[in-house]
Design a protein around this motif. Structure first.
Motif, PDB file in Angstrom:
ATOM      1  N   SER A 151     -30.486 -33.425  75.590  1.00  0.00           N
ATOM      2  CA  SER A 151     -30.126 -33.430  76.398  1.00  0.00           C
ATOM      3  C   SER A 151     -30.177 -34.011  77.762  1.00  0.00           C
ATOM      4  O   SER A 151     -29.075 -34.116  79.053  1.00  0.00           O
ATOM      5  CB  SER A 151     -27.886 -32.720  76.220  1.00  0.00           C
ATOM      6  OG  SER A 151     -29.042 -31.650  76.428  1.00  0.00           O
ATOM      7  N   VAL A 156     -31.734 -38.530  77.162  1.00  0.00           N
ATOM      8  CA  VAL A 156     -30.570 -39.198  77.729  1.00  0.00           C
ATOM      9  C   VAL A 156     -31.019 -40.843  77.203  1.00  0.00           C
ATOM     10  O   VAL A 156     -30.418 -41.326  76.317  1.00  0.00           O
ATOM     11  CB  VAL A 156     -30.065 -39.198  77.996  1.00  0.00           C
ATOM     12  CG1 VAL A 156     -28.562 -40.252  78.224  1.00  0.00           C
ATOM     13  CG2 VAL A 156     -29.339 -37.670  77.669  1.00  0.00           C
ATOM     14  N   ARG A 177     -23.768 -28.697  75.234  1.00  0.00           N
ATOM     15  CA  ARG A 177     -24.613 -30.242  75.882  1.00  0.00           C
ATOM     16  C   ARG A 177     -24.496 -30.956  74.645  1.00  0.00           C
ATOM     17  O   ARG A 177     -24.794 -32.128  74.253  1.00  0.00           O
ATOM     18  CB  ARG A 177     -25.778 -30.108  75.797  1.00  0.00           C
ATOM     19  CG  ARG A 177     -25.691 -29.317  77.861  1.00  0.00           C
ATOM     20  CD  ARG A 177     -25.038 -30.017  78.251  1.00  0.00           C
ATOM     21  NE  ARG A 177     -26.335 -31.227  79.023  1.00  0.00           N
ATOM     22  CZ  ARG A 177     -25.614 -32.578  79.647  1.00  0.00           C
ATOM     23  NH1 ARG A 177     -24.707 -32.479  80.620  1.00  0.00           N
ATOM     24  NH2 ARG A 177     -27.174 -33.020  80.087  1.00  0.00           N
ATOM     25  N   ASP A 179     -22.383 -32.327  73.188  1.00  0.00           N
ATOM     26  CA  ASP A 179     -21.540 -34.136  72.964  1.00  0.00           C
ATOM     27  C   ASP A 179     -22.122 -34.582  74.043  1.00  0.00           C
ATOM     28  O   ASP A 179     -21.715 -36.148  73.962  1.00  0.00           O
ATOM     29  CB  ASP A 179     -20.027 -33.316  73.660  1.00  0.00           C
ATOM     30  CG  ASP A 179     -18.965 -32.924  73.202  1.00  0.00           C
ATOM     31  OD1 ASP A 179     -19.364 -32.831  72.207  1.00  0.00           O
ATOM     32  OD2 ASP A 179     -18.251 -32.630  73.490  1.00  0.00           O
ATOM     33  N   VAL A 180     -23.221 -35.141  74.737  1.00  0.00           N
ATOM     34  CA  VAL A 180     -23.605 -35.598  75.278  1.00  0.00           C
ATOM     35  C   VAL A 180     -24.854 -36.454  74.506  1.00  0.00           C
ATOM     36  O   VAL A 180     -25.234 -37.422  74.387  1.00  0.00           O
ATOM     37  CB  VAL A 180     -24.384 -35.130  76.737  1.00  0.00           C
ATOM     38  CG1 VAL A 180     -25.568 -35.967  77.004  1.00  0.00           C
ATOM     39  CG2 VAL A 180     -23.924 -34.309  77.593  1.00  0.00           C
ATOM     40  N   ARG A 183     -22.202 -38.823  72.220  1.00  0.00           N
ATOM     41  CA  ARG A 183     -22.306 -39.598  72.764  1.00  0.00           C
ATOM     42  C   ARG A 183     -23.264 -40.962  73.127  1.00  0.00           C
ATOM     43  O   ARG A 183     -23.022 -42.425  72.946  1.00  0.00           O
ATOM     44  CB  ARG A 183     -22.585 -39.139  74.544  1.00  0.00           C
ATOM     45  CG  ARG A 183     -21.998 -40.238  75.338  1.00  0.00           C
ATOM     46  CD  ARG A 183     -21.999 -40.018  76.891  1.00  0.00           C
ATOM     47  NE  ARG A 183     -21.509 -40.996  77.410  1.00  0.00           N
ATOM     48  CZ  ARG A 183     -21.570 -40.957  78.894  1.00  0.00           C
ATOM     49  NH1 ARG A 183     -21.925 -39.889  79.841  1.00  0.00           N
ATOM     50  NH2 ARG A 183     -21.250 -42.391  80.265  1.00  0.00           N
ATOM     51  N   PHE A 184     -24.989 -40.610  73.068  1.00  0.00           N
ATOM     52  CA  PHE A 184     -25.828 -41.571  72.724  1.00  0.00           C
ATOM     53  C   PHE A 184     -26.394 -42.229  71.390  1.00  0.00           C
ATOM     54  O   PHE A 184     -27.684 -42.267  72.101  1.00  0.00           O
ATOM     55  CB  PHE A 184     -26.791 -41.394  74.307  1.00  0.00           C
ATOM     56  CG  PHE A 184     -26.093 -40.912  75.901  1.00  0.00           C
ATOM     57  CD1 PHE A 184     -25.722 -42.368  76.179  1.00  0.00           C
ATOM     58  CD2 PHE A 184     -25.596 -40.295  76.009  1.00  0.00           C
ATOM     59  CE1 PHE A 184     -25.572 -42.459  77.392  1.00  0.00           C
ATOM     60  CE2 PHE A 184     -25.404 -40.342  77.414  1.00  0.00           C
ATOM     61  CZ  PHE A 184     -25.311 -41.177  78.533  1.00  0.00           C
ATOM     62  N   PRO A 280     -26.696 -42.181  83.633  1.00  0.00           N
ATOM     63  CA  PRO A 280     -25.621 -40.378  84.050  1.00  0.00           C
ATOM     64  C   PRO A 280     -26.023 -39.433  85.253  1.00  0.00           C
ATOM     65  O   PRO A 280     -26.684 -38.982  84.894  1.00  0.00           O
ATOM     66  CB  PRO A 280     -25.488 -39.668  82.787  1.00  0.00           C
ATOM     67  CG  PRO A 280     -25.958 -39.782  81.217  1.00  0.00           C
ATOM     68  CD  PRO A 280     -27.320 -41.082  81.975  1.00  0.00           C
ATOM     69  N   ALA A 282     -24.988 -36.764  87.785  1.00  0.00           N
ATOM     70  CA  ALA A 282     -23.875 -35.164  87.955  1.00  0.00           C
ATOM     71  C   ALA A 282     -23.891 -35.500  89.523  1.00  0.00           C
ATOM     72  O   ALA A 282     -22.542 -35.389  89.574  1.00  0.00           O
ATOM     73  CB  ALA A 282     -25.171 -34.769  87.642  1.00  0.00           C
ATOM     74  N   HIS A 301     -29.926 -27.629  84.411  1.00  0.00           N
ATOM     75  CA  HIS A 301     -27.980 -27.921  83.087  1.00  0.00           C
ATOM     76  C   HIS A 301     -28.328 -28.346  84.717  1.00  0.00           C
ATOM     77  O   HIS A 301     -26.313 -28.035  84.357  1.00  0.00           O
ATOM     78  CB  HIS A 301     -28.409 -26.916  82.734  1.00  0.00           C
ATOM     79  CG  HIS A 301     -29.614 -26.450  81.247  1.00  0.00           C
ATOM     80  ND1 HIS A 301     -29.417 -27.280  80.219  1.00  0.00           N
ATOM     81  CD2 HIS A 301     -29.793 -25.903  81.104  1.00  0.00           C
ATOM     82  CE1 HIS A 301     -30.223 -26.850  79.696  1.00  0.00           C
ATOM     83  NE2 HIS A 301     -30.969 -25.048  80.467  1.00  0.00           N
ATOM     84  N   GLY A 303     -26.470 -31.140  84.546  1.00  0.00           N
ATOM     85  CA  GLY A 303     -25.687 -31.831  83.820  1.00  0.00           C
ATOM     86  C   GLY A 303     -25.854 -33.430  83.786  1.00  0.00           C
ATOM     87  O   GLY A 303     -24.871 -33.982  83.641  1.00  0.00           O
ATOM     88  N   GLY A 304     -26.815 -33.995  84.540  1.00  0.00           N
ATOM     89  CA  GLY A 304     -26.456 -35.307  84.800  1.00  0.00           C
ATOM     90  C   GLY A 304     -28.157 -35.351  85.527  1.00  0.00           C
ATOM     91  O   GLY A 304     -28.372 -34.467  86.020  1.00  0.00           O
TER      92      GLY A 304
END
Length: 310
Positions: A151, A156, A177, A179-180, A183-184, A280, A282, A301, A303-304
């Motif tokens: 993630s 990613v 994380r 779901d990240v 998602r990919f 992605p 953040a 962390h 988040g992007g």
């Protein structure tokens, strides 16, 4: 006068200083970029954490996106002809945490219109690292692979590029994380006690390669337990374990890694232009708040991706 961040001596974020300096006009084979966004990466802080004091001050920042403000005589960029006002991205450069900088034209590419400046400024360091990890482990269509830290920024990009190759990824991440990873296109698995068994249940036919983006002993030990061929295990974060346990470590300072990453840049820009590789984000910070941004990045962390905006 241009502004840029420098490290005055080896050390942590406390040695960083925003300074003004004169910027010489570009020579043949160079372009000057008015920076609209500068990417942030863990390598930025590592670049100044150690070294000979005689090599300082050092400028920070390996990748930027912006607008061409000057072009050296008889000069084209890596993607072709260039003119003042063109939107571009550049990697690998030195001193990207800046308002403006002059760089070798061979490291500059036309910015895909679908990418924002912050996205473009964060495309290539993570992207080329991910591409090299997949390359050295020989990942191909039909493979099931394990990615530690799926993630994160490099993870990613690995997820996206592996999917384009036709490979399936089981990717470690914290519960928040997962779901990240989904998602990919990856299958998330939570790290921690029992990780090896959880991976075996998710990939009953086994994993053929392991790509380590985190460098923990857990990641290395599980990789060694699951992948028989140590030529198909690679790390970007545990070089000491690679040396003692006989698997591969790669890094941008290594000549072979640098050559591969330089060679794959145009391909990754093309993927991003086609919408097949995304970045992605953040959040962004003002250039003056670079220390605050780097502090957030060190917490691991965010988040992007993060970017500095002059």
């Amino acid at each position: 006068m241009a502004q840029c961040w420098i490290a005055t001596r080896p050390g942590g974020l406390d040695v960083l200083e925003l300074v003004e300096h004169d910027l010489a006009p570009p020579r043949q084979g160079e372009v000057t970029i008015a920076v609209r966004a500068a990417g942030l990466n863990p390598a930025d802080a590592k670049h100044v954490a150690r070294g000979d004091a005689a090599d300082f001050p050092k400028r920070l920042g390996y990748e930027v996106a912006g607008v061409v403000s000057a072009v050296g005589p008889d000069t084209a960029i890596a993607s072709g002809a260039v003119a003042v006002g063109d939107e571009v991205l550049a990697f690998r450069v030195v001193g990207g945490w800046a308002t403006e900088l002059t760089v070798p034209a061979r490291d500059v590419f036309a910015k895909p219109p679908r990418l924002s400046f912050p996205e473009a400024a964060n495309l290539l360091l993570a992207g080329t690292t991910a591409a090299e990890m997949l390359h050295v482990t020989g990942v191909a269509d039909g493979d099931t692979i394990l990615v530690h830290g799926a993630s994160g920024a490099v993870g990613v990009s690995v997820l996206q590029q592996a999917a384009l190759l036709g490979a399936r990824v089981v990717g470690t991440a914290g519960a928040a994380r997962a779901d990240v990873v989904r998602r990919f296109g990856g299958t998330p698995v939570e790290y921690g006690d029992g990780l090896e068994q959880r991976i075996r249940e998710l990939a009953p036919d086994g994993v053929v390669a392991a790509l380590d983006c985190v460098g923990t002993d857990e990641a290395v030990d599980v990789s060694l337990a699951l992948v028989a061929d140590r030529d198909r295990i690679v790390t970007i974060a545990a070089p000491a374990r690679a040396g003692t346990d006989g698997f591969r470590a790669i890094g941008g300072a290594m000549p072979a890694s640098a050559a591969f990453r330089d060679g794959v840049r145009a391909h990754l820009v093309d993927l991003a232009a086609a919408g097949r590789l995304v970045v992605p984000m953040a959040r962004t910070f003002a250039l003056a708040d670079a220390v605050q941004a780097a502090t957030l990045l060190q917490q691991q962390h965010p988040g992007g991706k993060l970017a500095l905006i002059p």
